[in-house]
Motif scaffolding. Structure first.
Motif, PDB file in Angstrom:
ATOM      1  N   ARG A 129       0.836  -1.207   0.000  1.00 20.60           N
ATOM      2  CA  ARG A 129       0.000   0.000   0.000  1.00 20.60           C
ATOM      3  C   ARG A 129       0.869   1.255   0.000  1.00 20.60           C
ATOM      4  O   ARG A 129       0.620   2.197  -0.730  1.00 20.60           O
ATOM      5  CB  ARG A 129      -0.905   0.029   1.224  1.00 20.60           C
ATOM      6  CG  ARG A 129      -2.138  -0.766   1.100  1.00 20.60           C
ATOM      7  CD  ARG A 129      -3.071  -0.538   2.299  1.00 20.60           C
ATOM      8  NE  ARG A 129      -3.989  -1.629   2.358  1.00 20.60           N
ATOM      9  CZ  ARG A 129      -3.861  -2.691   3.133  1.00 20.60           C
ATOM     10  NH1 ARG A 129      -2.862  -2.786   3.978  1.00 20.60           N
ATOM     11  NH2 ARG A 129      -4.749  -3.653   3.098  1.00 20.60           N
ATOM     12  N   GLY A 130       1.886   1.248   0.862  1.00 19.89           N
ATOM     13  CA  GLY A 130       2.777   2.397   0.961  1.00 19.89           C
ATOM     14  C   GLY A 130       3.518   2.666  -0.340  1.00 19.89           C
ATOM     15  O   GLY A 130       3.609   3.811  -0.794  1.00 19.89           O
ATOM     16  N   GLU A 131       4.050   1.613  -0.940  1.00 22.09           N
ATOM     17  CA  GLU A 131       4.776   1.762  -2.207  1.00 22.09           C
ATOM     18  C   GLU A 131       3.851   2.251  -3.320  1.00 22.09           C
ATOM     19  O   GLU A 131       4.229   3.122  -4.109  1.00 22.09           O
ATOM     20  CB  GLU A 131       5.415   0.433  -2.615  1.00 22.09           C
ATOM     21  CG  GLU A 131       6.590   0.031  -1.754  1.00 22.09           C
ATOM     22  CD  GLU A 131       7.146  -1.336  -2.119  1.00 22.09           C
ATOM     23  OE1 GLU A 131       6.751  -1.909  -3.157  1.00 22.09           O
ATOM     24  OE2 GLU A 131       7.983  -1.843  -1.340  1.00 22.09           O
ATOM     25  N   LEU A 132       2.641   1.697  -3.359  1.00 20.13           N
ATOM     26  CA  LEU A 132       1.677   2.113  -4.378  1.00 20.13           C
ATOM     27  C   LEU A 132       1.263   3.565  -4.169  1.00 20.13           C
ATOM     28  O   LEU A 132       1.211   4.357  -5.115  1.00 20.13           O
ATOM     29  CB  LEU A 132       0.455   1.186  -4.352  1.00 20.13           C
ATOM     30  CG  LEU A 132      -0.603   1.412  -5.410  1.00 20.13           C
ATOM     31  CD1 LEU A 132      -0.014   1.292  -6.817  1.00 20.13           C
ATOM     32  CD2 LEU A 132      -1.749   0.414  -5.223  1.00 20.13           C
ATOM     33  N   ARG A 133       0.991   3.936  -2.926  1.00 20.65           N
ATOM     34  CA  ARG A 133       0.628   5.317  -2.601  1.00 20.65           C
ATOM     35  C   ARG A 133       1.739   6.283  -3.001  1.00 20.65           C
ATOM     36  O   ARG A 133       1.480   7.331  -3.596  1.00 20.65           O
ATOM     37  CB  ARG A 133       0.338   5.416  -1.104  1.00 20.65           C
ATOM     38  CG  ARG A 133      -0.700   6.423  -0.742  1.00 20.65           C
ATOM     39  CD  ARG A 133      -1.016   6.437   0.751  1.00 20.65           C
ATOM     40  NE  ARG A 133      -2.014   5.434   1.085  1.00 20.65           N
ATOM     41  CZ  ARG A 133      -1.838   4.433   1.933  1.00 20.65           C
ATOM     42  NH1 ARG A 133      -0.700   4.294   2.579  1.00 20.65           N
ATOM     43  NH2 ARG A 133      -2.780   3.565   2.175  1.00 20.65           N
ATOM     44  N   ASP A 134       2.992   5.919  -2.702  1.00 20.60           N
ATOM     45  CA  ASP A 134       4.138   6.768  -3.061  1.00 20.60           C
ATOM     46  C   ASP A 134       4.271   6.910  -4.573  1.00 20.60           C
ATOM     47  O   ASP A 134       4.484   8.007  -5.089  1.00 20.60           O
ATOM     48  CB  ASP A 134       5.441   6.211  -2.475  1.00 20.60           C
ATOM     49  CG  ASP A 134       5.492   6.313  -0.963  1.00 20.60           C
ATOM     50  OD1 ASP A 134       4.683   7.067  -0.381  1.00 20.60           O
ATOM     51  OD2 ASP A 134       6.346   5.623  -0.363  1.00 20.60           O
ATOM     52  N   ALA A 135       4.162   5.788  -5.292  1.00 18.45           N
ATOM     53  CA  ALA A 135       4.303   5.823  -6.758  1.00 18.45           C
ATOM     54  C   ALA A 135       3.200   6.658  -7.391  1.00 18.45           C
ATOM     55  O   ALA A 135       3.460   7.485  -8.280  1.00 18.45           O
ATOM     56  CB  ALA A 135       4.282   4.404  -7.322  1.00 18.45           C
ATOM     57  N   LEU A 136       1.970   6.467  -6.937  1.00 20.57           N
ATOM     58  CA  LEU A 136       0.857   7.237  -7.491  1.00 20.57           C
ATOM     59  C   LEU A 136       0.951   8.712  -7.110  1.00 20.57           C
ATOM     60  O   LEU A 136       0.595   9.588  -7.892  1.00 20.57           O
ATOM     61  CB  LEU A 136      -0.485   6.652  -7.037  1.00 20.57           C
ATOM     62  CG  LEU A 136      -0.811   5.264  -7.579  1.00 20.57           C
ATOM     63  CD1 LEU A 136      -2.064   4.710  -6.914  1.00 20.57           C
ATOM     64  CD2 LEU A 136      -0.966   5.294  -9.089  1.00 20.57           C
ATOM     65  N   GLY A 137       1.446   8.968  -5.903  1.00 17.55           N
ATOM     66  CA  GLY A 137       1.622  10.348  -5.459  1.00 17.55           C
ATOM     67  C   GLY A 137       2.655  11.084  -6.292  1.00 17.55           C
ATOM     68  O   GLY A 137       2.461  12.239  -6.672  1.00 17.55           O
ATOM     69  N   SER A 138       3.760  10.414  -6.618  1.00 18.86           N
ATOM     70  CA  SER A 138       4.782  11.060  -7.444  1.00 18.86           C
ATOM     71  C   SER A 138       4.277  11.245  -8.872  1.00 18.86           C
ATOM     72  O   SER A 138       4.614  12.218  -9.535  1.00 18.86           O
ATOM     73  CB  SER A 138       6.085  10.276  -7.426  1.00 18.86           C
ATOM     74  OG  SER A 138       5.922   9.020  -8.026  1.00 18.86           O
ATOM     75  N   TYR A 139       3.426  10.334  -9.343  1.00 22.72           N
ATOM     76  CA  TYR A 139       2.836  10.459 -10.678  1.00 22.72           C
ATOM     77  C   TYR A 139       1.851  11.630 -10.747  1.00 22.72           C
ATOM     78  O   TYR A 139       1.880  12.427 -11.671  1.00 22.72           O
ATOM     79  CB  TYR A 139       2.121   9.153 -11.056  1.00 22.72           C
ATOM     80  CG  TYR A 139       1.124   9.295 -12.167  1.00 22.72           C
ATOM     81  CD1 TYR A 139       1.538   9.420 -13.489  1.00 22.72           C
ATOM     82  CD2 TYR A 139      -0.236   9.328 -11.905  1.00 22.72           C
ATOM     83  CE1 TYR A 139       0.617   9.567 -14.514  1.00 22.72           C
ATOM     84  CE2 TYR A 139      -1.163   9.477 -12.918  1.00 22.72           C
ATOM     85  CZ  TYR A 139      -0.736   9.599 -14.220  1.00 22.72           C
ATOM     86  OH  TYR A 139      -1.638   9.751 -15.229  1.00 22.72           O
ATOM     87  N   SER A 140       0.989  11.744  -9.724  1.00 26.44           N
ATOM     88  CA  SER A 140      -0.089  12.737  -9.779  1.00 26.44           C
ATOM     89  C   SER A 140       0.271  14.068  -9.118  1.00 26.44           C
ATOM     90  O   SER A 140      -0.391  15.071  -9.364  1.00 26.44           O
ATOM     91  CB  SER A 140      -1.343  12.180  -9.103  1.00 26.44           C
ATOM     92  OG  SER A 140      -1.128  12.019  -7.714  1.00 26.44           O
ATOM     93  N   GLY A 141       1.283  14.052  -8.266  1.00 23.67           N
ATOM     94  CA  GLY A 141       1.625  15.274  -7.546  1.00 23.67           C
ATOM     95  C   GLY A 141       0.647  15.571  -6.415  1.00 23.67           C
ATOM     96  O   GLY A 141       0.581  16.688  -5.927  1.00 23.67           O
ATOM     97  N   LYS A 142      -0.116  14.582  -6.010  1.00 21.72           N
ATOM     98  CA  LYS A 142      -1.110  14.762  -4.948  1.00 21.72           C
ATOM     99  C   LYS A 142      -0.920  13.693  -3.888  1.00 21.72           C
ATOM    100  O   LYS A 142      -0.254  12.690  -4.101  1.00 21.72           O
ATOM    101  CB  LYS A 142      -2.527  14.654  -5.522  1.00 21.72           C
ATOM    102  CG  LYS A 142      -2.827  15.734  -6.530  1.00 21.72           C
ATOM    103  CD  LYS A 142      -4.246  15.639  -7.020  1.00 21.72           C
ATOM    104  CE  LYS A 142      -4.476  16.777  -8.016  1.00 21.72           C
ATOM    105  NZ  LYS A 142      -5.866  16.976  -8.295  1.00 21.72           N
ATOM    106  N   THR A 143      -1.537  13.937  -2.750  1.00 18.70           N
ATOM    107  CA  THR A 143      -1.585  12.933  -1.707  1.00 18.70           C
ATOM    108  C   THR A 143      -2.651  11.920  -2.104  1.00 18.70           C
ATOM    109  O   THR A 143      -3.771  12.298  -2.422  1.00 18.70           O
ATOM    110  CB  THR A 143      -1.946  13.571  -0.350  1.00 18.70           C
ATOM    111  OG1 THR A 143      -0.992  14.593  -0.062  1.00 18.70           O
ATOM    112  CG2 THR A 143      -1.952  12.544   0.763  1.00 18.70           C
TER     113      THR A 143
END
Length: 186
Positions: A129-143
């Motif tokens: 979950r943490g890795e996915l959240r981080d990857a998606l956050g860096s992609y979207s620029g959002k939390t």
């Protein structure tokens, strides 16, 4: 503002937008969101309240009286209490779940958050979950907040939807692509 492709109806979107602007102006976006979610949960959990909200058989006066009694008992903020009474008197209670969903989306955008829908074959671990959240956050620029579901039919991998984009790395999709490629060859 929510996109027109969202599952929120136009009526619900307009009411959600109005409530959001009032809540933002008084600095109560988070508490208003929480109170709306409580009323949305009440609709889902209580068959009598759901019938009152969804049935056109009740007059606006009956709906207003019932909502007023609930507001008096629950004691939400004046903003939410008055808003619910206006919605009831305008015979728009049927849109309350959509209003809550629209408000939630506007509040998340206001906070710089985005929600990702994640379908996996097996429940994700905290580390995943943490890795996915981080990857998606860096992609979207959002939390990113994750809305997870498990579907064993995808066999493996993930299907991730964030906004209007979808990334399907499921084993089922890869097998279907291979199947189509083999049909074209043979």
């Amino acid at each position: 503002m929510a996109k027109s492709s969202s599952p929120v109806s136009g009526v619900a979107e307009r009411y959600a937008q109005s409530l959001f602007e009032l809540a933002r102006d008084e600095g109560s976006v988070d508490s208003t969101e929480s109170e709306l979610n409580a009323f949305r949960d009440l609709i889902e959990e209580n068959a009598d309240f759901r019938r009152l909200v969804e049935s056109p058989a009740f007059t606006s006066h009956e709906q207003l009286a019932a909502v007023s009694a609930i507001v008096a008992e629950v004691k939400p903020s004046p903003l939410v209490g008055n808003f619910l009474k206006v919605v009831a008197s305008n015979r728009r209670l049927f849109a309350l779940a959509g209003i809550a969903e629209g408000f939630r989306a506007m509040a998340a955008a206001h906070r710089g958050e985005a929600e990702a829908e994640v379908v996996s074959a097996h429940p994700l671990t905290e580390e995943q979950r943490g890795e996915l959240r981080d990857a998606l956050g860096s992609y979207s620029g959002k939390t990113i907040s994750l809305r997870e579901s498990v579907d064993p039919a995808i066999l493996g991998g993930l299907v991730v939807r964030i906004g209007s984009r979808q990334v399907d790395t499921s084993l089922r999709s890869k097998l279907n692509s291979l199947k189509l490629a083999l049909k074209e060859v043979g």
